[in-house]
Write an enzyme that holds these catalytic residues in place. Structure first.
Site, short mmCIF file in Angstrom:
data_model
loop_
_atom_site.label_atom_id
_atom_site.label_comp_id
_atom_site.label_asym_id
_atom_site.label_seq_id
_atom_site.Cartn_x
_atom_site.Cartn_y
_atom_site.Cartn_z
N THR A 10 85.58 78.14 -42.98
CA THR A 10 86.79 78.93 -42.71
C THR A 10 86.26 80.33 -42.45
O THR A 10 85.05 80.53 -42.51
CB THR A 10 87.71 78.90 -43.96
N ASN A 58 89.88 74.47 -40.95
CA ASN A 58 89.65 73.66 -42.15
C ASN A 58 88.18 73.31 -42.25
O ASN A 58 87.38 74.11 -42.69
CB ASN A 58 90.54 72.41 -42.20
O1 DON Z 1 93.51 76.15 -46.45
C1 DON Z 1 92.57 75.77 -47.13
O2 DON Z 1 92.52 75.92 -48.33
C2 DON Z 1 91.40 75.11 -46.45
N1 DON Z 1 91.83 74.53 -45.22
C3 DON Z 1 90.35 76.12 -46.25
C4 DON Z 1 89.12 75.54 -45.65
C5 DON Z 1 87.94 76.34 -45.90
O3 DON Z 1 87.94 77.35 -46.53
C6 DON Z 1 86.71 75.78 -45.38
N2 DON Z 1 85.65 76.74 -45.58
N3 DON Z 1 84.76 76.97 -46.12
#
Ligand code: DON
Length: 564
Positions: free
Chosen positions: A373, A393
């Site tokens: 992310t 994601n």
């Molecule tokens: O919204 C969320 O919590 C996840 N989709 C975040 C994904 C994420 O942080 C991936 N990264 N490291």
């Protein structure tokens, strides 16, 4: 009395000398006088800063940085995903926007289950069924319309120019592209731009993405959600087995939400409300640990790790049961955040042994996949601050890349609970509150956060990291507030994480004291140093006493602070 006065003066001097010495020896990040952007790529931080130099405000710079990340950091930056942004205007006004993805109209509760009711492996993570209706373009246009000041052309032009000119591959990016080759091949029918053996210092150009962004110049957000782009994208997704339609795009809308605001000591913390669990969880954890003197316990000592872990365990158990999209479910926010409730939650904490997660509640355990992310923080020369976290994601989202339009599509559907009690790719379990329904937003852990001290702006902070986002933001704030670290030191410091299930403390490997780990194990804590080589990639900005700004850009990525 005199003696008392003398003692008080000596004590004051000692405390302040200690602090002064500490500040002198602090390792600071980039310092600027008036304004700063910290993001995952130098190109994006520069474009954001240039917008500020042109007289734009933090909101104009947010639009530029978000879209520049879509070009320069396709791993997570996106127009095929979504995110959240929290802001504090120079006049103290607070707000936040939710541009999270939504489940398509024909989504259903059991869409990722087979006939026997079991979760079908990979269906919610790889390929077209994993995609939620993207929110990023709607998000940046809503921010610009409500809070921006420069013409949209001024903001978009450098981003489009970057996409045409191309972006230089970094070492870390080279490794990531190599690592995900087999996934790209598995998901995409045709070869995509990332199928080439890109090496460090090569330049990747993104003309298709540039043309898609050009449509926004003429048509605004409708250039994405209606007409040609929506038609091409819906057709592409369906041809690849997905269910998103043109109607889904046309119906997408952002939500302005009241942020979660709470106090910790003399700090006021402003963070994201549901459908992100970030603000609620952060508030619960901080309220649970507030009665303990962490400063006295010391940074990453046995007692500090234990207290934080026990608070995290309890907050994540609540997250799993109570949180979801507030437009679909009733969340007992007042109770969850009340002093009485959080105090009661910590009542069974025992100093001489670990609480077992099975005694807090139960669920299954699964290994965590690697993930991505991206977060960026901006403070402008007028004193406005934003904190934004945006995502596909997983790394490169669903891995499905629309070559005609030039971008990856998210796999955010995995953030729903496909089946109660079965963990998603971050190992977090969920229940009915986060079950799938048409047009519902999936629960997030993203925690874009702003901190005030004595009524003044102190910090903008956030991070990627899936379920570890909340605990990484927590530790960064505590590192500055409790342990007197600089912004850069707070970002660099080793991190740990507990999320109720699995019942283990994940630690960044080889960075914690061996005796502390032994002592934690003796108390009954299970330590996992294997599965998370890196926990979070925190970016933040700290307002220093003389009002200058210190950037904390995480060395764990290619993150960079730029400003003036
Ligand atoms: O919204 C969320 O919590 C996840 N989709 C975040 C994904 C994420 O942080 C991936 N990264 N490291």
């Amino acid at each position: 009395m005199k003696k008392f006065l003398a003692c008080t003066i000596i004590a004051f001097l000692l405390v302040n000398c200690k602090k002064a010495v500490k500040e002198d020896t602090q390792q600071r990040g980039v310092i600027t006088k008036s304004a700063m952007v910290v993001s995952a790529r130098e190109e994006a931080s520069k474009i954001g800063t240039d917008i500020l130099k042109k007289g734009g405000n933090a909101f104009d710079a947010m639009v530029a940085t978000e879209l520049a990340l879509a070009v320069s950091f396709p791993f997570a930056g996106n127009i095929g995903g979504g995110g959240f942004m929290v802001y504090r205007k120079a006049n103290g006004e607070l707000g936040s926007i939710d541009y999270r993805e939504k489940a398509p109209l024909s989504a259903s509760k059991d869409m990722f289950l087979d006939e026997s009711g079991n979760v079908i492996p990979n269906k919610s993570t790889l390929g077209a069924m994993a995609i939620g209706v993207p929110g990023t373009v709607a998000g940046v246009f809503a921010v610009h319309e409500k809070l921006g000041s420069l013409p949209i052309e001024t903001i978009l032009e450098p981003v489009i120019a970057l996409a045409y000119k191309g972006v230089v591959v970094t070492k870390k990016q080279e490794e990531r592209i190599q690592y995900y080759q087999s996934y790209f091949n598995k998901v995409n029918k045709d070869s995509i731009v990332f199928n080439k053996p890109w090496k460090e210092n090569d330049t990747i150009k993104y003309p298709a993405l540039a043309r898609t962004l050009e449509r926004l110049l003429t048509h605004g957000k409708d250039g994405f959600y209606k007409g040609e782009v929506a038609r091409v994208l819906a057709k592409f997704i369906q041809e690849n087995g997905g269910i998103i339609t043109e109607e889904d795009f046309a119906k997408y809308e952002v939500k302005w939400r009241n942020p979660i605001v709470f106090e910790y000591d003399d700090l006021k913390i402003i963070s994201m409300a549901p459908p992100s669990s970030g603000g609620v969880c952060l508030a619960q954890i901080m309220k649970m640990i507030e009665p303990f003197d962490l400063h006295e316990f010391g940074h990453n000592t046995l007692k500090t790790i234990q207290v934080i872990t026990e608070a995290e365990r309890r907050a994540y158990a609540d997250r799993s049961y109570y949180l979801g999209d507030p437009d679909f479910i009733k969340i007992p926010l007042d109770t969850l955040l009340s002093h009485t409730y959080v105090t009661k939650r910590m009542r069974d904490f025992e100093e001489n042994k670990a609480t077992r997660s099975s005694d807090v509640s139960h669920g299954n355990i699964q290994i965590i996949e690697s993930d991505e992310t991206t977060h960026y923080s901006i403070i402008d020369q007028f004193g406005n601050a934003i904190s934004a976290t945006t995502t596909l994601n997983g790394a490169y989202g669903s891995k499905l890349y629309c070559s005609e339009l030039g971008f990856f599509l998210n796999n955010e559907m995995d953030d729903f609970s496909s089946k109660p009690g079965v963990p998603n790719m971050f190992g977090v379990t969920g229940g009915e509150a986060n079950s799938i329904a048409p047009e519902k937003r999936m629960l997030s852990s993203m925690t874009p956060t702003i901190v005030e001290k004595n009524g003044k702006l102190l910090m903008s902070v956030g991070t990627p990291g899936g379920s570890t986002i909340i605990t990484s933001v927590l530790q960064t704030i505590l590192n500055v507030h409790e342990f007197n670290m600089s912004m850069q030191e707070a970002v660099n410091a080793p991190r740990f994480h507990h999320q109720w299930l699995p019942d283990e403390i994940r630690m960044e490997p080889n960075l914690f004291n061996a005796t502390t780990i032994k002592n934690l194990q003796n108390l009954g804590y299970s330590i996992n140093e294997k599965d998370s080589p890196v926990i979070g990639k925190v970016d933040g900005i700290l307002v220093l006493k003389d009002k200058s700004l210190e950037g904390g850009a995480d060395y764990r990525g290619d993150d960079t602070a730029v400003g003036f």
